[in-house]
Design an enzyme around this catalytic site. Sequence first.
Site, PDB file in Angstrom:
ATOM      1  N   CYS A   9       0.831  -1.218   0.000  1.00  0.00           N
ATOM      2  CA  CYS A   9       0.000   0.000   0.000  1.00  0.00           C
ATOM      3  C   CYS A   9       0.863   1.265   0.000  1.00  0.00           C
ATOM      4  O   CYS A   9       1.562   1.511  -0.965  1.00  0.00           O
ATOM      5  CB  CYS A   9      -0.996  -0.029   1.164  1.00  0.00           C
ATOM      6  SG  CYS A   9      -2.346   1.155   0.947  1.00  0.00           S
ATOM      7  N   HIS A  54      -3.936  -4.804  -0.023  1.00  0.00           N
ATOM      8  CA  HIS A  54      -3.458  -5.343   1.246  1.00  0.00           C
ATOM      9  C   HIS A  54      -3.533  -6.870   1.249  1.00  0.00           C
ATOM     10  O   HIS A  54      -4.593  -7.420   1.576  1.00  0.00           O
ATOM     11  CB  HIS A  54      -4.297  -4.794   2.404  1.00  0.00           C
ATOM     12  CG  HIS A  54      -4.038  -3.353   2.688  1.00  0.00           C
ATOM     13  ND1 HIS A  54      -3.027  -2.932   3.516  1.00  0.00           N
ATOM     14  CD2 HIS A  54      -4.619  -2.225   2.220  1.00  0.00           C
ATOM     15  CE1 HIS A  54      -3.001  -1.616   3.565  1.00  0.00           C
ATOM     16  NE2 HIS A  54      -3.967  -1.155   2.787  1.00  0.00           N
ATOM     17  N   GLU A 103      -2.448  -8.798   3.385  1.00  0.00           N
ATOM     18  CA  GLU A 103      -2.710  -9.239   4.777  1.00  0.00           C
ATOM     19  C   GLU A 103      -4.184  -9.149   5.132  1.00  0.00           C
ATOM     20  O   GLU A 103      -4.597  -9.637   6.175  1.00  0.00           O
ATOM     21  CB  GLU A 103      -1.836  -8.435   5.748  1.00  0.00           C
ATOM     22  CG  GLU A 103      -2.312  -7.015   6.101  1.00  0.00           C
ATOM     23  CD  GLU A 103      -1.963  -5.967   5.040  1.00  0.00           C
ATOM     24  OE1 GLU A 103      -1.571  -6.347   3.916  1.00  0.00           O
ATOM     25  OE2 GLU A 103      -2.118  -4.768   5.342  1.00  0.00           O
TER      26      GLU A 103
END
Lengths: 250, 196
Positions: B77, B178, B180
């Site tokens: 990001c 993202h 994650e």
Amino acid sequence: MLAKRIIPCLDIKDGTTVKGINFVNLRDAGDPVELGIKYSKEGADELVFLDITASHEERKTFTELVERIALNISIPFTVGGGINELKDVDRLLSAGADKVSVNSTALRNPMIIDEISKNFGSQVCVCAIDARFDGKEWMCYTSGGRNLTDKELFSWAKEVENRGAGEILFTSMNHDGVKQGYANEALCRLSESLNIPIIASGGAGNLQHFSDVFKEGKADAALAASVFHFGEIAIKDLKYYLRNEGINVR
Amino acid sequence: MGIVIIKYNAGNIFSVDSAMKRLGVDAIVSDDKELIRKADKVIFPGVGEASTTMKYLRENGLDTLIKDLKQPVLGICLGMQLMCKHSEEGNADCLGIFDVNVKRFIPQKHEDKIPHMGWNTITDVKNPLFDTTLENQYVYFVHSYYVPINSNTAATTDYILPFSAALHTQNFYATQFHPEKSGSVGEHILTNFLKL
């Protein structure tokens, strides 16, 4: 293409109990982390965890829970409830929350929205608005719909956007719990007058209500609680249905 | 030395660390230069504002350190945007690993809400971070600035216009989305990075 989001909402009390799931015959149904994982696996796009406790001790328990959620869930999640000052936001974000939702506090002290977005970015700041249509206009309420304020929905929503909120979570108190569909007219007006995403809440009872909220309500995301908790609608089936309705979902 | 997640004034370090833990990896979160230099792999996360974050990196000597890393580095990001040449966000001069400038989204019609927030698909994915199974998969984005398509683009997403969902040059990898927070697809991408 950007997908429309489906967001289950979990009410948390005392760190572990999830309101409204007592009827489901699930083992460990009371554990919000386990339920979050289940929803996440079934295709939920985000999760919202609302802290409905009040005491300071319980708040600590909730923060520990947020850490446990962050460790175990691989989709974004928002936490709300009991956020009174910037310190609370910092505490929850440090525990792993992706976004925080403010409601009553923002109505009492609108500057908190500016502060959150300035300090943590507007993507962190979800402003929840509970409003009721009184036959003439939509008026905003604080404290879980208990106290009427002098703020009118559409002007308040605009103010919230101007102050830097990243999203608006609008719950129609007229529609909430009735299961007759979302407040699509008001939602559509919100969506067309604002430039930030609108999360619709309150009124989901069947599959078509979700399709309507995206088509008529022009919502970016739909939030629901009981239809998911009571097992009336499985997220997988809902996504399948929406895809067939021509709505872009993940 | 394992995986080191660069610690600095960015927002999503805990999330990235948690994602590593879910993959069974105990990453080290640190701003220790020696530790970062010696790591097998480095993750450069990021949620925040470009100019203030660049200022922090410079003041702490992390800017030159990151540019000089030789092991696989994954920017996420804002991390990816900071690896570019310049960002319109706060008119910030950035690390210049990728020879491209970061621009702000300009809405073309009312439906173009900013930030670009939510799940969107990645296309034209390129090895080695992405394999063909990732073509057209949904990943999670939250950003108001974007990296235009360029010779380092490793995956493309369309929102308002086609932009770089991922970048790659030499040992530097980066995703605008993202991983994650992108469910099993994100875990797949992080696993690919760990295998590099």
